[in-house]
Design a protein around this motif. Sequence first.
Motif, PDB file in Angstrom:
ATOM      1  N   TRP A  24       0.778   9.786   9.151  1.00 65.20           N
ATOM      2  CA  TRP A  24      -0.420  11.027   8.142  1.00 65.20           C
ATOM      3  C   TRP A  24      -1.263  10.954   9.404  1.00 65.20           C
ATOM      4  O   TRP A  24      -1.965   9.600  10.285  1.00 65.20           O
ATOM      5  CB  TRP A  24      -0.722  10.015   6.638  1.00 65.20           C
ATOM      6  N   ASP A  25      -2.532  11.628   9.518  1.00 65.26           N
ATOM      7  CA  ASP A  25      -3.283  11.286  10.544  1.00 65.26           C
ATOM      8  C   ASP A  25      -4.272  10.179   9.857  1.00 65.26           C
ATOM      9  O   ASP A  25      -4.513   9.667   8.726  1.00 65.26           O
ATOM     10  CB  ASP A  25      -4.696  12.902  10.047  1.00 65.26           C
ATOM     11  N   ARG A  26      -4.510   9.476  10.972  1.00 69.76           N
ATOM     12  CA  ARG A  26      -5.547   8.021  10.895  1.00 69.76           C
ATOM     13  C   ARG A  26      -6.415   8.953  10.219  1.00 69.76           C
ATOM     14  O   ARG A  26      -7.421   9.666  10.063  1.00 69.76           O
ATOM     15  CB  ARG A  26      -5.659   8.245  12.827  1.00 69.76           C
ATOM     16  N   GLU A  27      -6.144   7.520   9.817  1.00 68.53           N
ATOM     17  CA  GLU A  27      -7.956   7.179   8.803  1.00 68.53           C
ATOM     18  C   GLU A  27      -7.397   7.606   8.037  1.00 68.53           C
ATOM     19  O   GLU A  27      -8.295   6.956   6.536  1.00 68.53           O
ATOM     20  CB  GLU A  27      -9.146   7.301   9.627  1.00 68.53           C
ATOM     21  N   GLN A 101       9.803  -8.287  -9.785  1.00 74.87           N
ATOM     22  CA  GLN A 101      11.505  -9.975 -10.343  1.00 74.87           C
ATOM     23  C   GLN A 101      12.315  -9.900  -8.537  1.00 74.87           C
ATOM     24  O   GLN A 101      12.316 -10.597  -7.522  1.00 74.87           O
ATOM     25  CB  GLN A 101      12.080 -10.321 -11.165  1.00 74.87           C
ATOM     26  N   ASN A 102      12.374  -8.496  -7.802  1.00 75.23           N
ATOM     27  CA  ASN A 102      13.383  -8.481  -6.914  1.00 75.23           C
ATOM     28  C   ASN A 102      13.071  -7.500  -5.745  1.00 75.23           C
ATOM     29  O   ASN A 102      13.289  -6.869  -4.861  1.00 75.23           O
ATOM     30  CB  ASN A 102      14.276  -7.738  -7.426  1.00 75.23           C
ATOM     31  N   GLN A 103      11.096  -6.954  -6.048  1.00 74.63           N
ATOM     32  CA  GLN A 103      11.132  -6.014  -5.059  1.00 74.63           C
ATOM     33  C   GLN A 103       9.630  -6.033  -4.824  1.00 74.63           C
ATOM     34  O   GLN A 103       8.646  -6.864  -5.557  1.00 74.63           O
ATOM     35  CB  GLN A 103      10.715  -4.677  -5.599  1.00 74.63           C
ATOM     36  N   LEU A 104       9.251  -6.470  -3.213  1.00 75.93           N
ATOM     37  CA  LEU A 104       8.222  -6.393  -2.551  1.00 75.93           C
ATOM     38  C   LEU A 104       7.158  -5.121  -2.171  1.00 75.93           C
ATOM     39  O   LEU A 104       7.816  -4.705  -1.515  1.00 75.93           O
ATOM     40  CB  LEU A 104       7.745  -7.640  -1.829  1.00 75.93           C
ATOM     41  N   LEU A 105       5.709  -4.501  -2.673  1.00 76.71           N
ATOM     42  CA  LEU A 105       5.212  -3.785  -2.205  1.00 76.71           C
ATOM     43  C   LEU A 105       4.175  -4.262  -0.610  1.00 76.71           C
ATOM     44  O   LEU A 105       3.689  -5.177  -1.249  1.00 76.71           O
ATOM     45  CB  LEU A 105       4.373  -3.249  -3.127  1.00 76.71           C
ATOM     46  N   ILE A 106       4.050  -2.929  -0.042  1.00 81.40           N
ATOM     47  CA  ILE A 106       3.509  -3.512   1.452  1.00 81.40           C
ATOM     48  C   ILE A 106       2.591  -2.538   1.168  1.00 81.40           C
ATOM     49  O   ILE A 106       3.333  -1.234   1.624  1.00 81.40           O
ATOM     50  CB  ILE A 106       4.335  -3.320   1.901  1.00 81.40           C
ATOM     51  N   LYS A 107       0.656  -2.172   0.922  1.00 80.92           N
ATOM     52  CA  LYS A 107       0.682  -1.092   1.230  1.00 80.92           C
ATOM     53  C   LYS A 107      -0.315  -0.645   1.940  1.00 80.92           C
ATOM     54  O   LYS A 107      -1.675  -1.960   2.088  1.00 80.92           O
ATOM     55  CB  LYS A 107      -0.625  -0.642  -0.456  1.00 80.92           C
ATOM     56  N   SER A 108      -1.221  -0.172   2.679  1.00 81.28           N
ATOM     57  CA  SER A 108      -2.122   0.178   3.536  1.00 81.28           C
ATOM     58  C   SER A 108      -2.941   0.676   3.011  1.00 81.28           C
ATOM     59  O   SER A 108      -3.106   1.867   2.225  1.00 81.28           O
ATOM     60  CB  SER A 108      -2.031   0.896   4.987  1.00 81.28           C
ATOM     61  N   LEU A 109      -4.644  -0.390   2.356  1.00 89.74           N
ATOM     62  CA  LEU A 109      -5.962   0.149   1.452  1.00 89.74           C
ATOM     63  C   LEU A 109      -5.799   0.887   1.859  1.00 89.74           C
ATOM     64  O   LEU A 109      -7.142   1.674   1.883  1.00 89.74           O
ATOM     65  CB  LEU A 109      -6.016  -1.332   1.535  1.00 89.74           C
ATOM     66  N   LYS A 110      -6.364   0.006   3.778  1.00 80.93           N
ATOM     67  CA  LYS A 110      -8.076   1.024   4.846  1.00 80.93           C
ATOM     68  C   LYS A 110      -7.398   0.779   5.841  1.00 80.93           C
ATOM     69  O   LYS A 110      -7.256  -0.445   5.797  1.00 80.93           O
ATOM     70  CB  LYS A 110      -9.046   0.268   3.840  1.00 80.93           C
ATOM     71  N   GLY A 111      -8.406   2.054   6.788  1.00 83.19           N
ATOM     72  CA  GLY A 111      -8.124   2.196   7.630  1.00 83.19           C
ATOM     73  C   GLY A 111      -7.892   2.324   9.359  1.00 83.19           C
ATOM     74  O   GLY A 111      -6.796   3.675   8.870  1.00 83.19           O
ATOM     75  N   ASP A 112      -6.945   2.078  10.207  1.00 83.63           N
ATOM     76  CA  ASP A 112      -6.408   3.188  11.129  1.00 83.63           C
ATOM     77  C   ASP A 112      -5.039   2.792  10.742  1.00 83.63           C
ATOM     78  O   ASP A 112      -4.819   2.276  10.804  1.00 83.63           O
ATOM     79  CB  ASP A 112      -6.886   2.624  12.005  1.00 83.63           C
TER      80      ASP A 112
END
Length: 376
Positions: A24-27, A101-112
Amino acid sequence: MQQHSESDDHSPVHNTEIESEALWDREDGQQEYHIQINSDRILDIFQSIESQIDPFTCVFKTNQQMIVMYKQKLPLLKRLGYLICKNETKYCIILIKLENQNQLLIKSLKGDSEINDGIMKKIGNAIYQFTDKNQHLSHIDEIIHEDSRFNPFHLDSLSVAMIYKYLQDKIIIPEKLNMKQLYNLVEKEHDKIKEEPLLIKSIQVSQFHIFTIERFIFNKIFDQMMNQYIEKYQQRQEQVDQKKIQLRKRYSQEDLINQLEIKNQYLPQSQIPYFEAINELKLISFYRTPTEMLKQFQYVLVLIRGVAFECNQKEEIIAMDDELPILIWIALMSDVPNLYAKIFFVDDYIQEIENEKRILTNLRVSLDYISKEWKL
């Protein structure tokens, strides 16, 4: 780990390194990944992540989730371009959360997004130390663009337009609904849309479409609903607004901080302590859906914890008893119109995520303390 990247034959990637790109576009756009894990080792996984995310730092951690943050210094030329409306620093924030039980979310919340994506790859590789080494990373293959990279944002944009068209033709919004009924309506429409193969192509973007449905509905009824909350909590809001004016006129900034007993170890060296969180709380008025407003409230809390952690020379994460006086300070210095109404507006809508809603309770307590308990 579900992700999107270039592939000639659209076959699985046969290694444990995470190949990805800033799609996606930065920021502006923020992305997320999902990784299958053994939840019995979640604490080991979090410890592994902490050891491999430099220059990011963990600012919040439980046995279910952790938040990592990086304070990015803007280059001089870029900083000059932001003088009117931006700070000299920016915060990159990533959430790592156990979804089931078997899934981890990695999510970018803010920033570049470019910086965040690099750290998300490190996080993913740290996690794979505790998963099946032969596990392959798969592509999403529903749409193929010849001679181009597959960009999931294009899929989201297309789906949003189609969902809006679908809702315009199908949905009927009753004149009088309470927040719980509105929440159920959004879930009901989402269930219907999931049965439309042309609208939703993968589980990964499904949550994004819930926000789309929510926006569609609340864009039509926001003013009417919010006015009801404003009227209901007008007296409480007027009391706290008047008290805030009186306190700021009578006492200096230093006196106010001393009365709140904010510990020196959590006070940044700035003209207005926690001005970043103060400014972000003001931005809540730009949002028109409960989910987006909750995210902004949570971002304020993340900034408090991040700045406090940095002030304390990264020795320990701030305790809740030390956090509340800072939140009261931010509520005192933030002139947000109808903040009581906005808090209850979100609280009444959001269901079954009490941990995420704790910021609403603490903000409400902060406003009540200012108006009722703080002596002039």
